[in-house]
Design a protein around this motif. Structure first.
Motif, PDB file in Angstrom:
ATOM      1  N   PRO A  72       1.639 -14.370  45.473  1.00  0.00           N
ATOM      2  CA  PRO A  72       2.152 -14.196  44.119  1.00  0.00           C
ATOM      3  C   PRO A  72       2.056 -15.501  43.336  1.00  0.00           C
ATOM      4  O   PRO A  72       2.076 -16.583  43.905  1.00  0.00           O
ATOM      5  CB  PRO A  72       3.615 -13.817  44.346  1.00  0.00           C
ATOM      6  N   SER A  73       1.958 -15.347  42.034  1.00  0.00           N
ATOM      7  CA  SER A  73       1.877 -16.517  41.160  1.00  0.00           C
ATOM      8  C   SER A  73       3.268 -17.144  41.016  1.00  0.00           C
ATOM      9  O   SER A  73       4.278 -16.533  41.352  1.00  0.00           O
ATOM     10  CB  SER A  73       1.355 -16.107  39.785  1.00  0.00           C
ATOM     11  N   VAL A  74       3.296 -18.346  40.507  1.00  0.00           N
ATOM     12  CA  VAL A  74       4.570 -19.029  40.267  1.00  0.00           C
ATOM     13  C   VAL A  74       5.412 -18.231  39.274  1.00  0.00           C
ATOM     14  O   VAL A  74       6.623 -18.096  39.452  1.00  0.00           O
ATOM     15  CB  VAL A  74       4.342 -20.471  39.770  1.00  0.00           C
ATOM     16  N   ASN A  75       4.779 -17.685  38.241  1.00  0.00           N
ATOM     17  CA  ASN A  75       5.529 -16.875  37.272  1.00  0.00           C
ATOM     18  C   ASN A  75       6.189 -15.682  37.935  1.00  0.00           C
ATOM     19  O   ASN A  75       7.332 -15.338  37.622  1.00  0.00           O
ATOM     20  CB  ASN A  75       4.620 -16.402  36.131  1.00  0.00           C
ATOM     21  N   THR A  76       5.500 -15.045  38.859  1.00  0.00           N
ATOM     22  CA  THR A  76       6.083 -13.909  39.573  1.00  0.00           C
ATOM     23  C   THR A  76       7.293 -14.350  40.389  1.00  0.00           C
ATOM     24  O   THR A  76       8.333 -13.686  40.395  1.00  0.00           O
ATOM     25  CB  THR A  76       5.042 -13.257  40.499  1.00  0.00           C
ATOM     26  N   LEU A  77       7.171 -15.481  41.078  1.00  0.00           N
ATOM     27  CA  LEU A  77       8.285 -15.985  41.873  1.00  0.00           C
ATOM     28  C   LEU A  77       9.486 -16.329  40.993  1.00  0.00           C
ATOM     29  O   LEU A  77      10.628 -16.057  41.359  1.00  0.00           O
ATOM     30  CB  LEU A  77       7.852 -17.203  42.684  1.00  0.00           C
ATOM     31  N   LEU A  78       9.220 -16.917  39.843  1.00  0.00           N
ATOM     32  CA  LEU A  78      10.318 -17.230  38.918  1.00  0.00           C
ATOM     33  C   LEU A  78      10.963 -15.961  38.391  1.00  0.00           C
ATOM     34  O   LEU A  78      12.189 -15.881  38.261  1.00  0.00           O
ATOM     35  CB  LEU A  78       9.814 -18.104  37.782  1.00  0.00           C
ATOM     36  N   ASP A  79      10.153 -14.949  38.097  1.00  0.00           N
ATOM     37  CA  ASP A  79      10.699 -13.670  37.627  1.00  0.00           C
ATOM     38  C   ASP A  79      11.571 -13.009  38.695  1.00  0.00           C
ATOM     39  O   ASP A  79      12.603 -12.428  38.389  1.00  0.00           O
ATOM     40  CB  ASP A  79       9.580 -12.717  37.208  1.00  0.00           C
TER      41      ASP A  79
END
Length: 113
Positions: A72-79
């Motif tokens: 997963p992308s960093v944005n996904t992890l933050l979400d």
């Protein structure tokens, strides 16, 4: 075609079931990649990503910095860390299931990654 690597915490338990060299540890990814002259690289991050700045979070961050395609992308992890985005949907998952119809002895689920 690109090179695909599965970056994981415990390579030993999966290495024999996967093509040689496709499963690597986070430490290997950190030390040995990118490889000069290597084609496009795709990273599937299977490291533990349960908290901010965890090994899995850092793996995705590093892959994006190296311009590798990462899941997963960093944005996904933050979400995923923002419970407000999915808390209401998760509450529905906790509701009791309807019992199976008469004559049925199992309930089937379809879960997608």
């Amino acid at each position: 075609m690109s090179n695909i690597y599965l970056v994981m915490d415990e390579v030993e338990s999966w290495a024999e079931d996967l093509p040689a060299g496709s499963a690597i540890s986070f430490e290997t990814y950190l030390a040995e990649h990118p490889i000069k002259g290597q084609r496009k690289t795709r990273i599937i991050n299977l490291c533990n990503t349960d908290r901010y700045l965890s090994r899995g979070y850092y793996c995705s961050l590093l892959a994006e910095a190296r311009e590798h395609k990462v899941i997963p992308s960093v944005n996904t992890l933050l979400d995923l860390g923002n419970q407000d985005l999915y808390l209401l949907s998760a509450a529905k998952l906790l509701e009791p299931l309807d019992p199976p119809d008469a004559g049925e002895d199992e309930i089937r689920f379809q879960i997608y990654f």
